[in-house]
Structure formats: structure tokens, C-alpha cells
Design a protein around this motif. Sequence first.
Motif, PDB file in Angstrom:
ATOM      1  N   THR A   5      20.872  26.559  33.609  1.00 19.96           N
ATOM      2  CA  THR A   5      22.331  26.413  33.512  1.00 19.96           C
ATOM      3  C   THR A   5      22.996  27.750  33.235  1.00 19.96           C
ATOM      4  OG1 THR A   5      22.147  25.776  31.170  1.00 19.96           O
ATOM      5  CG2 THR A   5      22.299  24.005  32.805  1.00 19.96           C
ATOM      6  N   GLU A   6      22.344  28.577  32.442  1.00 18.12           N
ATOM      7  CA  GLU A   6      22.891  29.918  32.183  1.00 18.12           C
ATOM      8  C   GLU A   6      22.909  30.752  33.462  1.00 18.12           C
ATOM      9  OE1 GLU A   6      21.069  32.051  28.965  1.00 18.12           O
ATOM     10  OE2 GLU A   6      21.222  30.337  27.622  1.00 18.12           O
ATOM     11  N   ILE A   7      21.852  30.671  34.216  1.00 18.91           N
ATOM     12  CA  ILE A   7      21.775  31.400  35.489  1.00 18.91           C
ATOM     13  C   ILE A   7      22.849  30.896  36.445  1.00 18.91           C
ATOM     14  CG2 ILE A   7      20.345  31.817  37.529  1.00 18.91           C
ATOM     15  CD1 ILE A   7      17.890  31.800  35.667  1.00 18.91           C
ATOM     16  N   ILE A   8      23.002  29.578  36.489  1.00 19.38           N
ATOM     17  CA  ILE A   8      24.026  28.998  37.368  1.00 19.38           C
ATOM     18  C   ILE A   8      25.418  29.421  36.920  1.00 19.38           C
ATOM     19  CG2 ILE A   8      25.110  26.818  38.053  1.00 19.38           C
ATOM     20  CD1 ILE A   8      22.295  25.603  38.113  1.00 19.38           C
ATOM     21  N   THR A  10      26.191  32.115  35.242  1.00 18.20           N
ATOM     22  CA  THR A  10      26.311  33.543  35.554  1.00 18.20           C
ATOM     23  C   THR A  10      26.618  33.739  37.036  1.00 18.20           C
ATOM     24  OG1 THR A  10      24.702  34.043  33.815  1.00 18.20           O
ATOM     25  CG2 THR A  10      25.148  35.766  35.416  1.00 18.20           C
ATOM     26  N   LEU A  11      25.932  33.019  37.879  1.00 15.07           N
ATOM     27  CA  LEU A  11      26.169  33.103  39.318  1.00 15.07           C
ATOM     28  C   LEU A  11      27.578  32.651  39.681  1.00 15.07           C
ATOM     29  CD1 LEU A  11      22.807  31.890  40.902  1.00 15.07           C
ATOM     30  CD2 LEU A  11      23.800  34.163  41.021  1.00 15.07           C
ATOM     31  N   GLU A  12      28.028  31.560  39.054  1.00  8.15           N
ATOM     32  CA  GLU A  12      29.380  31.079  39.312  1.00  8.15           C
ATOM     33  C   GLU A  12      30.414  32.117  38.916  1.00  8.15           C
ATOM     34  OE1 GLU A  12      29.674  27.347  37.250  1.00  8.15           O
ATOM     35  OE2 GLU A  12      28.846  26.212  38.921  1.00  8.15           O
ATOM     36  N   LEU A  18      33.705  37.900  42.726  1.00  6.70           N
ATOM     37  CA  LEU A  18      33.652  38.383  44.104  1.00  6.70           C
ATOM     38  C   LEU A  18      34.831  37.841  44.921  1.00  6.70           C
ATOM     39  CD1 LEU A  18      29.845  38.217  44.960  1.00  6.70           C
ATOM     40  CD2 LEU A  18      31.268  40.257  44.748  1.00  6.70           C
ATOM     41  N   PHE A  19      35.174  36.566  44.723  1.00  4.94           N
ATOM     42  CA  PHE A  19      36.318  35.989  45.428  1.00  4.94           C
ATOM     43  C   PHE A  19      37.613  36.679  45.033  1.00  4.94           C
ATOM     44  CE2 PHE A  19      33.867  31.927  46.283  1.00  4.94           C
ATOM     45  CZ  PHE A  19      33.853  32.109  47.656  1.00  4.94           C
TER      46      PHE A  19
END
Length: 96
Positions: A5-8, A10-12, A18-19
Motif C-alpha cells: 500500500t505504501e508503494i502504491i 508513493t506511485l499514485e 507527473l500529471f
Amino acid sequence: MSEITEIIDTLENKVQKLFVKINSLEEKNQALQKEISISAVSQQNQNLVLDKLKKEMESLKITNSLLGSEDYKRDTKLKINSLIREIDYCIAQIAD
């Protein structure tokens, strides 16, 4: 599971950043495109003015030489000879 969940998360966050960056760059690109088109129009206008001034300068040179200036006499003679050749050519075309 918490690592995933932390990785997700962070990715989000990175994707969101980026957007935001993409949107910012697209806005800058549009502004630059508008500036380019404005500059192109300005350059065209300046070229038209330059051409007009060049023609006016040529006319003034010829007028000056006709008024007795020695500086542009040769240019004027060449121009008159050129005009005479054009007139002769037109007369020859009409005669045929």
C-alpha cells in the motif's frame, strides 16, 4: 501488505505530480506557440515595412539624381535604359 500500500501510495503521488507537471508544460507550450505566432506576424509586418522603405529609397535616389545629384546619375541612366527596353518590348508585342 502495508508495504504494498505504501508503494502504491508513493506511485499514485508520483503519477499525480507527473500529471501536474505535464499540464504545466502543456500550458507553457501553448504560451510559447502563441508567442511564436505573434513574432511571426510582427516579422511579416516589419518585412513589408522594410520593402516599402527600400522602394521609397530607390525612388528618392532616382529623384535626387534627376534633380542634379552626381551620386546616383549612373543608377538613374541604367533604370531609364531598362524602362526604355521594357517599352520597346511592349511595342514589339503590340506590333505583332
